[in-house]
Scaffold this motif. Sequence first.
Motif, short mmCIF file in Angstrom:
data_model
loop_
_atom_site.label_atom_id
_atom_site.label_comp_id
_atom_site.label_asym_id
_atom_site.label_seq_id
_atom_site.Cartn_x
_atom_site.Cartn_y
_atom_site.Cartn_z
N ALA A 336 0.53 -1.35 0.44
CA ALA A 336 -0.58 -0.20 -0.26
C ALA A 336 0.43 1.41 0.46
CB ALA A 336 -1.09 -0.27 1.35
N ALA A 337 2.32 1.11 0.67
CA ALA A 337 2.64 2.23 0.54
C ALA A 337 3.05 2.73 -0.99
CB ALA A 337 4.54 1.91 1.22
N CYS A 338 3.30 2.29 -1.40
CA CYS A 338 2.93 3.03 -2.99
C CYS A 338 2.17 2.47 -3.89
CB CYS A 338 4.23 2.44 -3.66
SG CYS A 338 5.84 2.00 -3.54
N PHE A 340 -1.62 2.49 -2.71
CA PHE A 340 -2.52 3.01 -2.02
C PHE A 340 -3.46 1.72 -2.02
CE2 PHE A 340 0.51 6.76 -3.85
CZ PHE A 340 0.84 7.21 -2.79
N ALA A 346 0.16 4.98 -8.72
CA ALA A 346 0.61 6.40 -8.60
C ALA A 346 1.34 7.54 -10.97
CB ALA A 346 1.55 8.04 -8.12
N ASP A 347 0.49 7.52 -11.77
CA ASP A 347 0.74 8.32 -12.77
C ASP A 347 2.72 7.74 -12.98
OD1 ASP A 347 -1.46 8.70 -13.82
OD2 ASP A 347 -1.52 10.91 -14.02
N GLU A 348 2.00 6.88 -14.19
CA GLU A 348 4.38 6.88 -14.70
C GLU A 348 5.47 6.72 -13.68
OE1 GLU A 348 6.21 9.81 -17.32
OE2 GLU A 348 3.68 11.18 -17.51
N VAL A 349 4.58 6.14 -12.34
CA VAL A 349 5.63 5.88 -11.53
C VAL A 349 5.22 4.57 -10.69
CG1 VAL A 349 6.85 6.35 -9.08
CG2 VAL A 349 6.39 8.14 -10.76
N PHE A 350 3.96 4.36 -9.79
CA PHE A 350 3.32 3.36 -9.54
C PHE A 350 2.45 3.02 -10.29
CE2 PHE A 350 4.61 6.30 -5.39
CZ PHE A 350 6.54 5.51 -5.28
N LEU A 387 13.43 3.12 -12.16
CA LEU A 387 12.74 2.82 -11.16
C LEU A 387 12.35 1.41 -10.43
CD1 LEU A 387 9.92 5.20 -12.25
CD2 LEU A 387 11.03 5.81 -10.44
N SER B 224 2.55 12.75 -8.68
CA SER B 224 3.38 11.82 -9.98
C SER B 224 3.79 13.54 -10.31
CB SER B 224 2.73 11.15 -10.35
OG SER B 224 2.93 10.33 -10.32
N LEU B 233 9.01 11.49 -9.27
CA LEU B 233 8.81 11.66 -8.82
C LEU B 233 7.56 10.87 -8.57
CD1 LEU B 233 9.84 15.10 -7.62
CD2 LEU B 233 10.97 13.07 -6.46
N GLY B 234 7.46 10.29 -6.79
CA GLY B 234 6.08 9.33 -6.76
C GLY B 234 5.62 10.37 -5.94
N PRO B 235 4.07 10.56 -5.50
CA PRO B 235 3.60 11.32 -4.13
C PRO B 235 3.69 10.73 -3.28
CG PRO B 235 1.61 10.38 -5.11
CD PRO B 235 3.36 9.36 -6.36
N CYS B 236 4.19 11.39 -1.67
CA CYS B 236 4.96 11.18 -0.87
C CYS B 236 3.39 10.10 -0.24
CB CYS B 236 5.01 12.73 0.35
SG CYS B 236 5.32 11.84 1.50
N ASN B 237 3.52 9.41 0.54
CA ASN B 237 2.53 8.43 1.56
C ASN B 237 2.87 8.79 3.29
OD1 ASN B 237 4.39 6.60 2.37
ND2 ASN B 237 4.27 5.58 1.42
N ASN B 249 10.46 5.59 -1.31
CA ASN B 249 9.40 5.61 -2.13
C ASN B 249 8.74 6.78 -3.58
OD1 ASN B 249 7.48 4.05 -0.34
ND2 ASN B 249 5.92 4.92 -1.41
N TYR B 250 10.25 6.88 -4.00
CA TYR B 250 10.93 7.57 -4.55
C TYR B 250 9.75 9.31 -4.93
CZ TYR B 250 12.83 4.13 -7.35
OH TYR B 250 13.34 2.53 -8.12
N SER B 251 9.48 9.56 -3.41
CA SER B 251 9.20 10.60 -2.86
C SER B 251 9.35 12.17 -2.73
CB SER B 251 8.28 10.64 -2.04
OG SER B 251 7.65 9.19 -2.32
#
Lengths: 434, 589
Positions: A336-338, A340, A346-350, A387, B224, B233-237, B249-251
């Motif tokens: 869930a950390a990435c 969710f 998330a777009d292009e990342v997760f 990534l 993102s 970058l990805g969104p911070c959790n 998290n690449y955040s």
Amino acid sequence: MNRVLRVLLIVAAIAMVAFLAFLYVPVQRTPAQMVLAADYAVPEGAGAYAMRIADCAACHTAEGGQPFAGGRAIISPVGTIYSSNITPDPETGVGRYTLSEFRAALYDGVRPDGSHLYPAMPYENYRKLTEQDIRALYSYFQNDVPPVKATQPLNDLAFPFNLSWGLRAWKWVALGEPGFTARSSDADLARGQYLVEGPGHCGACHSPRNALMAQAALTGADPAFLSGGQIAGWTAPPLRGAISAIQGWSAHDITLILATARNAHSAINGEMQLVVRDSSQYMTDGDLTAIAAYLGALNQRAPKPAAEGQTDTEKLLISADPSMDLGPRLYLDNCAACHFTNGRGADEVFPELDGSSLVTAESPTGLISMILQGGELPSTAVRPARLRMPGFAYRLSDDEVATLATFLRQAWSNNTDAVTVDEVSGLRQLDTAN
Amino acid sequence: MARTDPKKDVVIIGLGWTGSILGMELAQEGLEILALERGPDRETVPDFEYPKVIDELKYGIRLGFMQKPKKSTLTIRRTLDEVAQPYRRLGSFLPGDGVGGAGIHWNGQTWRPLEIELRLKSYVEETFGAATIPDGMTIQDWGVNYDEMEPYFDRFEYMAGIAGKAGNIKGEIQAGGNPFEAPRSRDFPMPPMKQGVDAQMFAKTASALGLHPFPRPSANATQSYVNEYGMQLGPCNYCGFCERYGCANYSKSSPQTCILDALKRMPNFSYKVNSEVLKIELAEDGKTATGVTYFDEAAQEEVFQPADLVIVAAYSLHNVHLMLLSGIGEPWDPVQQTGTTGKNYSYQMNGATSLFFKDVEFNPFAAAGSNGISIDDYAISQIDFAKEGFIGGSYITAGISNGQPIRGISLPEGTPSWGASWKQGIGDWYGHAMSIGSHGSNMAYRDCYLDLDPTYTDPHGRSLMRMTFNWKDNDIRMTQFMRSKIEPIAEAMQPDSWQSSYKAEGAQYDVRPYQTTHNVGGAIMGTDPKTSSLNRYLQAWGQHNVFVMGASAFPQNIQYNPTGMVGALAYWAADAIRNDYLPNPRPLV
């Protein structure tokens, strides 16, 4: 009786002649499908570009090996095949090939000595190459690649693919007509069709194979084409139909994933990473747009209706109820950390897990492998970040991986079969052995 | 036995934020570049991989990503007549090592200084009179002004992907942002972070008191993001593991998330790890550098690496150490007040008030390094120095950055520090405490400086650097002023109890408790070679092919976290090198 016997004898004799002819009559080489001007010259850069769109490197360059010197082991359903040396080395490569011999390798899967190439070489698809691309490739592999002296290990194939006449018989069944016919007058659709059906040889993985291990369809007119296949045990997802992996994707989504291995929905994994790494990231914007137009036309373009409010899965995860089942608990603790709680990443990342073709593939091999070993996106010019998702093999037992994978396959809008512990332990042993 | 390697166009010392930025900018010029990093290589996976990096004991307490004093440290004393002792155990500040440098283990607050901070001495003299500056205070102007730096702040913030809310766009005050900030050319690239209960309570009270709360500018991504190099970058959790940790998290913006994979694609760029630069070598006439000597740990030998251009991009303290060891500039003499190298080392003056609320659940485990709310109503530009009797200012802020169990639990005064009552206190107060902090400027002084230690040496036989630093009345008055502003806010929030911690008169510098890793100065930029080490382009006055990046260039410390200024200066210097220096290598001023 005599009469019956005589007929049988005649039939047997004809069969014998046919069989001997099959064995001994020289193979026919398909000629050029288009006459080019006598002074036709391959345009600057066209050779390298044709090599990219036909993705020669993915198979003919071994990991860490010399470019195009072959030797990559290709595990196929019919056995292990080692790719050949296509550098211009005259002894071990293609340096002595004439243009028509080179064309025959691509169109007919035939070497200059008449022996047959194994169908890991996608000549089923390369038969559609234009004469310009044939010339470009010939020029590239004669002039632009440094010669390397290298031979390959012997192939290890099952009957009848280990026999020359078996291959010949197979081709007789498998190969379609040579040449390419556009089905649309729209320039983008026609170019996209050519790239997908021809040099891109997308169907080699994304189309199912029939009982003879031939591609079930070679053109988009046939609904079997790109309706999903298998590669190295992973599902190559369907690119059309009800469970198309790209359903609802915009043209931008398609071009972006081909250029960068990632988009708002998904990330490229498995063998397709090599395609992006060596081929599609080098395609021009025009060609990517053409492919997007063509694949888009095979799919419903309407975006998937957005889920109303929270799904039951999301509600369960957000509740953080300590009594929840092991599957969602493992998801909260590991994923869930990435990705969710809504499984949308998330777009292009997760990457999205809700609706993901990897998660819901008929074969869970790809999903289990991803959980065990993780994955890494290739670095591309437009998106250089490699990534990585870490592997969880050290942290989750076989039972936990199976429980987690089953949860994923049935969470949010996903609704696919459970994964068994045996499937996980088999793959873990394979990974350990490798 | 030293070996000599083939010459490069550029050698970069250190592969953190500034080394990576200069590497990218100069690689785009087609130059052959080698970056030398003293620590190990580091990548998000496996080095910060989830969940292994979420380990407070390994990284928060045992400082897994920091330099090891056994290999690299300095000596510290408070006054000119003390004997400096080695900093054997990291405490007050935590220099990192390895690829990414401090850029991996920061919290991510990314501020711009105020316009007047870049011309502080002139501002004070013009506004309050030269007599306002007390004896022994050696503050200076930077030699650059805010307007010319603005495009470079913008560049760094968009490269790093900073989340925030502008308060001033081209002179137009923006609701919800910091109305006291210098004008920006546009808003932040990302919307601000979500705020915890503590920050929301602080914002509400501050507004009610007529103050101007705004969200902290944050290098923890809120969505993102793709930057100019295609890096992502990805969104911070809000996992609460930023400071002292690499981001799983690449955040969090870092050289790894924002630059390095793109830089590694450049065929003319390469880097070596475990390669500590020992000295910058100078030509016989001393007017240029010829390259660097470094210790190649893999080969266990010293290597001379010739280069036409030397970019010094290590941590600020190490930049100064290398300059002292290499004879770049005259060392600062605090008695004669001559020389420049090592001059004006300064730090950060911080203080805080802790608030305890029995009935409020702060959920500190859902937090990030730079979420939170700040006010700049007591910024350095808002204070009458003549009236208040000090030069300086501070932002005031609330924002829980983590709920880590070992370091992250604040207990009310009087709670025993061990045993059953301590356990009871932990049970009672975990998640019920918050704090309001002051993050303030620190001025420069004649006797706060860096030089070579006369006694102690490092494993390579080089003299350790010696830090002489102590708190001064001016800055103590500043932090006490902030206390007088914060405590009424705290009381207005009606906690069950509160307690303050600010430096008081007579406070001595104590290297044991962690304070901040904002060590600045020592290789300062300016307009005059007699009073600064570097010209306004970060070029050494005496050796035109040596450029020194980093916070070591700050003539005194600003009231903000330094990274925004460090990043902007790196792009500013890179621009000068690309467009002015490379076509005609020479002193640019």
